[in-house]
Design an enzyme around this catalytic site. Structure first.
Site, PDB file in Angstrom:
ATOM      1  CB  SER A 229      78.344  28.439  44.253  1.00 15.97           C
ATOM      2  OG  SER A 229      78.073  29.640  45.259  1.00 15.97           O
ATOM      3  CG  HIS A 346      73.547  29.908  46.971  1.00 13.67           C
ATOM      4  ND1 HIS A 346      73.530  30.614  46.115  1.00 13.67           N
ATOM      5  CD2 HIS A 346      74.626  29.150  46.982  1.00 13.67           C
ATOM      6  CE1 HIS A 346      74.990  30.760  45.488  1.00 13.67           C
ATOM      7  NE2 HIS A 346      75.567  29.734  46.135  1.00 13.67           N
TER       8      HIS A 346
END
Length: 450
Positions: A229, A346
């Site tokens: 991430s 996400h």
């Protein structure tokens, strides 16, 4: 229990003899005698199911459950001698012989082209850079994401002058004392996205400096890098795509945009531990349906991070996560653990964060990476600057394919050695996940203490 006489009274398709030549059944030997079924109906159904599986596509339409014949494939090796069979096996082709002969233009691959393409697609290592050197002399650097932060991080690498310089430069860019935030907290403040992401970014690069100080050859021998991430921006900075300052500014804009998107909708993330009998997909769908019935428009609840076999991170509306927590046992979920993040990262709930980050990266100075960097979106390497500018904003909305990325980086034949891996940043979560995905690769992984 049925008698043999009753079984023999069952109707048999009279058309079977004529079908033997013209139908798909012509490839099968059909004995005239019926199965000698002296069992209960459940076992008889098992015989019938097994029998149907032996038939070629479409052939089962010629049979009903009351007509159970003993059919088996014709054995083409039935009349061959043992020596002939051994010769056939010795001369047979295999997938190890995929290269066509250059000496003979008439030579061709023994397998269909589609089968070859499928075999290559399954070889995940083809998506990573593998130099022609001993893998044990190379290294891979991994960088963690949000959720790994803790009060006191960075303290163990502050004795390095270059680390202090990183924190001083970060203070000037961010306009607040980042080092004090890392060392003193408070935790409630450090856990906020706008503070956690810059703190992890700088601390992770500080860990790289510790590796450079103690083992410079490991940095020089790096053949690949990836970040979880937020860690993907750290990986791109490490690889030379961003300067330290550019990377930090992008992290700051990303963090503030994601914090803004999180504040619009109460949401969160949760690690799920499950077994083969779990109904996770069903649980996610029911959670969204529950939200709709509570009057929430266009709710979200989905897998946001693929961690390792038996564990994923789900994200979505707060009501959806609460529904799954309350009914976990109904879906055979073994354990749930909330993450210390402020939103459903996400997922589509981050849509409002994409536009400002896209604008920022399009105006930023970006270089082609000096080291292959693998994207969270699909696990594959970034190709060039245009690819980075297009793909990195998408990463905010799409699930992190971490498990898939680890297969791409570490999949190899059993006799090939593994590179040394360095987890640079707070915590040891990436090493723990690598152990669950590939134990041999995990054995070669070292977490740098910060």
């Amino acid at each position: 229990m049925e008698s043999k006489e009753k079984v023999k009274d069952r109707p048999v398709l009279q058309s079977m003899p004529s079908i033997q030549v013209t139908s798909p059944l012509s490839e099968y030997d059909c004995e005239p005698d019926l199965w000698d079924v002296d069992s209960d109906s459940e076992k008889e159904m098992m015989i019938y199911a097994s029998f149907r599986l032996m038939l070629p596509p479409g052939a089962s339409r010629y049979f009903s459950q009351t007509c159970v014949r003993c059919c088996k494939p014709k054995d083409p090796l039935k009349n061959l001698k043992k020596s002939q069979i051994n010769n056939l096996l010795d001369d047979s082709a295999s997938f190890h012989e995929l290269k066509e002969s250059k000496e003979n233009d008439c030579a061709s691959n023994p397998y269909p082209k589609e089968a070859v393409r499928v075999a290559k697609r399954r070889d995940q290592s083809s998506y990573s850079f593998r130099p022609s050197v001993n893998p044990s002399e190379t290294s891979i650097f991994l960088f963690p994401g949000q959720g790994t932060q803790f009060v006191g991080m960075g303290k163990k690498v502050l004795d390095l002058p270059q680390v202090r310089e990183l924190f001083l430069a970060a203070n000037d860019i961010l306009k607040f004392d980042l080092l004090n935030m890392c060392l003193e907290g408070p935790k409630s403040q450090l856990d906020k996205t706008m503070y956690a992401q810059p703190a992890i970014y700088v601390t992770s690069l500080a860990a790289v400096e510790a590796v450079r100080e103690n083992n410079p050859r490991a940095v020089e021998g790096c053949v690949a890098t990836a970040g979880f991430s937020l860690g993907e921006i750290t990986a791109l900075t490490f690889a030379g795509a961003f300067s330290f300052e550019t990377g930090l500014k992008l992290v700051q804009i990303r963090a503030e945009a994601m914090q803004y998107a999180s504040d619009l909708t109460p949401s969160g993330m949760m690690t799920v531990f499950f077994g083969a009998d779990a109904k996770l997909g069903y649980a996610l769908n029911l959670a969204k349906e529950w939200c709709i019935r509570q009057g929430i428009e266009d709710p979200e609840c989905c897998v946001s991070n693929y961690l390792y076999p038996g564990s994923k991170i789900i994200a979505g509306n707060e009501e959806a996560l609460h529904f799954i927590e309350k009914n976990a046992s109904d879906f055979n979920i073994r354990k749930l653990k909330r993450l210390t993040v402020s939103g459903a990262f996400h997922t589509k709930l981050m849509q409002d964060a994409v536009s400002p980050f896209s604008e920022a990266i399009n105006r930023a100075e970006v270089q082609n990476p000096l080291v292959p960097v693998h994207s969270n979106v699909d696990g594959k390497m970034y190709r060039d600057v245009k690819h980075i500018k297009r793909q990195l904003p998408r990463q905010i909305l799409t699930s992190v394919k971490w498990e898939q990325t680890m297969h791409i980086l570490y999949e190899r034949p059993v006799d090939i050695q593994y590179p040394q891996t360095f987890e640079c940043g707070p915590g040891q979560s990436l090493k723990a996940m690598l152990n669950m995905i590939n134990k041999q690769a995990g054995y070669m992984c070292k977490s740098i203490t910060v």
